[in-house]
Design an enzyme around this catalytic site. Structure first.
Site, PDB file in Angstrom:
ATOM      1  N   ASP A  83      35.021  40.620  27.795  1.00 33.60           N
ATOM      2  CA  ASP A  83      34.477  41.748  28.840  1.00 33.60           C
ATOM      3  C   ASP A  83      35.498  42.884  28.773  1.00 33.60           C
ATOM      4  OD1 ASP A  83      36.923  41.242  30.162  1.00 33.60           O
ATOM      5  OD2 ASP A  83      36.088  40.322  32.072  1.00 33.60           O
ATOM      6  N   CYS A 105      37.776  36.514  28.177  1.00 30.32           N
ATOM      7  CA  CYS A 105      37.748  37.386  29.149  1.00 30.32           C
ATOM      8  C   CYS A 105      39.533  37.498  29.925  1.00 30.32           C
ATOM      9  CB  CYS A 105      36.846  37.311  30.265  1.00 30.32           C
ATOM     10  SG  CYS A 105      37.265  35.681  31.297  1.00 30.32           S
ATOM     11  N   GLY A 106      39.820  37.914  31.020  1.00 29.50           N
ATOM     12  CA  GLY A 106      40.988  38.119  31.374  1.00 29.50           C
ATOM     13  C   GLY A 106      41.738  36.824  31.557  1.00 29.50           C
TER      14      GLY A 106
END
Ligand code: RB5
Length: 171
Positions: A8, A65-66
């Site tokens: 993302d 992603c994070g």
């Protein structure tokens, strides 16, 4: 190997670094995006990355992603995917060796770049051990029903649950 990758917007630079890292090691990278830092949604890229693996266009997938949580859950929704959220070397090794994980998921805001590279190396290099035990576990995982209807209709684990309740369960 052919590696499908996705991320993302939080970790685009890390995904780009991973793509370069893999390419330099001689792998063919299928980069499913995101390519920018504009806000987007990780399910899109978890799905795209996982689909390439299931369709046989890629040998393995890597999603970032994070935290790695959202995109690993998304990838796991694709039938045939076993995505492992990894934060250490031992988990990367176990995921491939025992459960034949086909997608490696990591949190780009959680792990340092050195850990990410090491986890990738171990994940790619580890060979799945197709022992009867590992095959049986993967088969059980793959048999877990997806729909509420199927859950209500399926009693394949009843025998084990009953034994567990009686304190008799042995595997
Ligand atoms: C940002 O959308 C953040 O929630 C995401 O990168 C991830 O950490 C989710 O698990």
């Amino acid at each position: 190997m052919r590696i499908s990758i996705g991320c993302d917007h939080i970790v685009t630079e890390i995904k780009n670094h991973v793509a370069d890292y893999l390419t330099k090691k001689g792998h063919k990278v299928i980069d499913n995006g995101t390519y920018e830092k504009e806000r987007t949604h990780y399910p899109i890229f978890g799905r795209k990355t996982a689909e390439k693996v299931v369709l046989g266009e890629a040998d393995l997938g890597i999603v970032i992603c994070g935290t790695g949580v959202g995109i690993s859950i998304s990838a796991n929704k694709v039938k045939g995917i076993r995505a492992a959220l990894v934060g250490d070397i031992e988990t990367a090794r176990y995921a491939k060796q025992n459960l034949n994980a086909n997608v490696l998921a990591m949190g780009g805001r959680i792990l340092g770049i050195g850990m990410i590279e090491d986890a990738i190396d171990v994940f790619l290099e580890t060979i799945y051990e197709a022992t009867p035990e590992n095959k049986a576990l993967i088969s059980k995982i793959d048999s877990i029903p997806m729909s509420e209807e199927a859950i209500n209709a399926n009693h394949m684990f009843d025998e084990f649950i009953e034994k567990w309740d009686k304190g008799l369960y042995q595997d």
